[in-house]
Write a protein that holds these residues in place. Structure first.
Motif, PDB file in Angstrom:
ATOM      1  N   GLY A  56      -5.834  17.944 -13.836  1.00 20.03           N
ATOM      2  CA  GLY A  56      -4.796  16.921 -13.769  1.00 20.03           C
ATOM      3  C   GLY A  56      -4.352  16.656 -12.345  1.00 20.03           C
ATOM      4  N   LEU A  57      -4.229  17.706 -11.546  1.00 22.01           N
ATOM      5  CA  LEU A  57      -3.831  17.536 -10.144  1.00 22.01           C
ATOM      6  C   LEU A  57      -4.904  16.807  -9.353  1.00 22.01           C
ATOM      7  CD1 LEU A  57      -2.146  20.976  -9.431  1.00 22.01           C
ATOM      8  CD2 LEU A  57      -1.029  18.745  -9.644  1.00 22.01           C
ATOM      9  N   ILE A  58      -6.164  17.128  -9.625  1.00 24.08           N
ATOM     10  CA  ILE A  58      -7.263  16.427  -8.940  1.00 24.08           C
ATOM     11  C   ILE A  58      -7.241  14.943  -9.310  1.00 24.08           C
ATOM     12  CG2 ILE A  58      -9.782  16.180  -8.845  1.00 24.08           C
ATOM     13  CD1 ILE A  58      -9.889  19.282  -9.130  1.00 24.08           C
ATOM     14  N   ARG A  59      -7.047  14.655 -10.591  1.00 25.08           N
ATOM     15  CA  ARG A  59      -7.007  13.265 -11.040  1.00 25.08           C
ATOM     16  C   ARG A  59      -5.829  12.523 -10.413  1.00 25.08           C
ATOM     17  NH1 ARG A  59     -10.409   9.469 -12.645  1.00 25.08           N
ATOM     18  NH2 ARG A  59      -9.583   8.224 -14.315  1.00 25.08           N
ATOM     19  N   LEU A  60      -4.681  13.190 -10.343  1.00 24.99           N
ATOM     20  CA  LEU A  60      -3.507  12.584  -9.722  1.00 24.99           C
ATOM     21  C   LEU A  60      -3.774  12.279  -8.253  1.00 24.99           C
ATOM     22  CD1 LEU A  60      -0.548  11.720  -9.852  1.00 24.99           C
ATOM     23  CD2 LEU A  60       0.081  14.099  -9.387  1.00 24.99           C
ATOM     24  N   ALA A  61      -4.398  13.205  -7.535  1.00 25.12           N
ATOM     25  CA  ALA A  61      -4.722  12.986  -6.127  1.00 25.12           C
ATOM     26  C   ALA A  61      -5.680  11.812  -5.967  1.00 25.12           C
ATOM     27  CB  ALA A  61      -5.323  14.256  -5.520  1.00 25.12           C
ATOM     28  N   GLU A  62      -6.650  11.696  -6.882  1.00 24.21           N
ATOM     29  CA  GLU A  62      -7.583  10.568  -6.826  1.00 24.21           C
ATOM     30  C   GLU A  62      -6.845   9.245  -7.008  1.00 24.21           C
ATOM     31  OE1 GLU A  62     -10.288  11.601  -9.949  1.00 24.21           O
ATOM     32  OE2 GLU A  62     -11.567  12.788  -8.640  1.00 24.21           O
ATOM     33  N   MET A  63      -5.902   9.214  -7.958  1.00 25.75           N
ATOM     34  CA  MET A  63      -5.152   7.989  -8.212  1.00 25.75           C
ATOM     35  C   MET A  63      -4.270   7.617  -7.026  1.00 25.75           C
ATOM     36  SD  MET A  63      -4.236   8.661 -12.219  1.00 25.75           S
ATOM     37  CE  MET A  63      -3.217   7.231 -12.364  1.00 25.75           C
ATOM     38  N   ILE A  64      -3.645   8.605  -6.405  1.00 22.18           N
ATOM     39  CA  ILE A  64      -2.817   8.354  -5.222  1.00 22.18           C
ATOM     40  C   ILE A  64      -3.671   7.793  -4.096  1.00 22.18           C
ATOM     41  CG2 ILE A  64      -1.485   9.484  -3.383  1.00 22.18           C
ATOM     42  CD1 ILE A  64      -0.398  11.363  -5.612  1.00 22.18           C
ATOM     43  N   GLN A  65      -4.853   8.384  -3.897  1.00 21.44           N
ATOM     44  CA  GLN A  65      -5.748   7.903  -2.848  1.00 21.44           C
ATOM     45  C   GLN A  65      -6.188   6.468  -3.118  1.00 21.44           C
ATOM     46  OE1 GLN A  65      -9.301  10.210  -2.285  1.00 21.44           O
ATOM     47  NE2 GLN A  65      -9.908   9.081  -0.486  1.00 21.44           N
ATOM     48  N   ILE A  66      -6.507   6.150  -4.358  1.00 24.90           N
ATOM     49  CA  ILE A  66      -6.915   4.779  -4.700  1.00 24.90           C
ATOM     50  C   ILE A  66      -5.766   3.809  -4.432  1.00 24.90           C
ATOM     51  CG2 ILE A  66      -7.460   3.268  -6.648  1.00 24.90           C
ATOM     52  CD1 ILE A  66      -9.127   5.650  -7.771  1.00 24.90           C
ATOM     53  N   ASN A  67      -4.549   4.199  -4.808  1.00 20.39           N
ATOM     54  CA  ASN A  67      -3.390   3.330  -4.563  1.00 20.39           C
ATOM     55  C   ASN A  67      -3.139   3.141  -3.069  1.00 20.39           C
ATOM     56  OD1 ASN A  67      -2.825   2.812  -7.231  1.00 20.39           O
ATOM     57  ND2 ASN A  67      -1.447   4.549  -7.443  1.00 20.39           N
ATOM     58  N   GLN A  68      -3.311   4.189  -2.277  1.00 22.94           N
ATOM     59  CA  GLN A  68      -3.115   4.078  -0.828  1.00 22.94           C
ATOM     60  C   GLN A  68      -4.171   3.193  -0.206  1.00 22.94           C
ATOM     61  OE1 GLN A  68      -2.964   8.159   0.510  1.00 22.94           O
ATOM     62  NE2 GLN A  68      -0.766   8.310   0.152  1.00 22.94           N
ATOM     63  N   GLN A  69      -5.393   3.283  -0.684  1.00 22.37           N
ATOM     64  CA  GLN A  69      -6.462   2.428  -0.159  1.00 22.37           C
ATOM     65  C   GLN A  69      -6.163   0.979  -0.500  1.00 22.37           C
ATOM     66  OE1 GLN A  69     -10.003   4.115  -1.872  1.00 22.37           O
ATOM     67  NE2 GLN A  69     -10.228   5.620  -0.249  1.00 22.37           N
ATOM     68  N   GLY A  70      -5.621   0.744  -1.707  1.00 23.99           N
ATOM     69  CA  GLY A  70      -5.258  -0.620  -2.108  1.00 23.99           C
ATOM     70  C   GLY A  70      -4.160  -1.199  -1.245  1.00 23.99           C
ATOM     71  N   ASP A  71      -3.214  -0.357  -0.833  1.00 22.80           N
ATOM     72  CA  ASP A  71      -2.110  -0.815   0.025  1.00 22.80           C
ATOM     73  C   ASP A  71      -2.615  -1.137   1.430  1.00 22.80           C
ATOM     74  OD1 ASP A  71      -0.362  -0.510  -2.067  1.00 22.80           O
ATOM     75  OD2 ASP A  71       0.384   1.466  -1.394  1.00 22.80           O
ATOM     76  N   ASP A  72      -3.659  -0.438   1.881  1.00 23.47           N
ATOM     77  CA  ASP A  72      -4.207  -0.672   3.222  1.00 23.47           C
ATOM     78  C   ASP A  72      -4.944  -2.001   3.315  1.00 23.47           C
ATOM     79  OD1 ASP A  72      -3.167   1.751   3.999  1.00 23.47           O
ATOM     80  OD2 ASP A  72      -5.078   2.835   3.822  1.00 23.47           O
ATOM     81  N   ASP A  73      -5.440  -2.497   2.168  1.00 26.42           N
ATOM     82  CA  ASP A  73      -6.231  -3.736   2.181  1.00 26.42           C
ATOM     83  C   ASP A  73      -5.396  -4.939   2.309  1.00 26.42           C
ATOM     84  OD1 ASP A  73      -8.511  -2.266   1.856  1.00 26.42           O
ATOM     85  OD2 ASP A  73      -8.574  -2.517  -0.312  1.00 26.42           O
TER      86      ASP A  73
END
Length: 73
Positions: A56-73
């Motif tokens: 669950g923690l790994i999945r949460l980290a993946e989702m946070i990273q995806i959201n941060q990448q989306g904000d950078d675009d």
């Protein structure tokens, strides 16, 4: 995401196969089947809880990273 836990009943193989098929159809990758001996259930349950929390923690980290990448675009 879920895990099928079996105790050796005859009907479990069919149920687990259906569960893993549903998981695969949802886009997840089933990793393994685990058959438990009821005597060892407490120790195994503790290990499964650790595994589930880690996953669950790994999945949460993946989702946070995806959201941060989306904000950078």
């Amino acid at each position: 995401m879920g895990h099928a836990i079996g105790f050796g009943f005859d009907w479990e193989d069919t149920l687990a196969a259906e569960l893993y098929e549903d998981i695969a159809n949802a886009g997840e990758t089933p990793m393994s089947s685990i058959a438990l001996n009821p005597i060892a259930l407490n120790q195994t349950a503790d290990k499964l809880m650790i595994l589930a929390k880690a996953r669950g923690l790994i999945r949460l980290a993946e989702m946070i990273q995806i959201n941060q990448q989306g904000d950078d675009d």
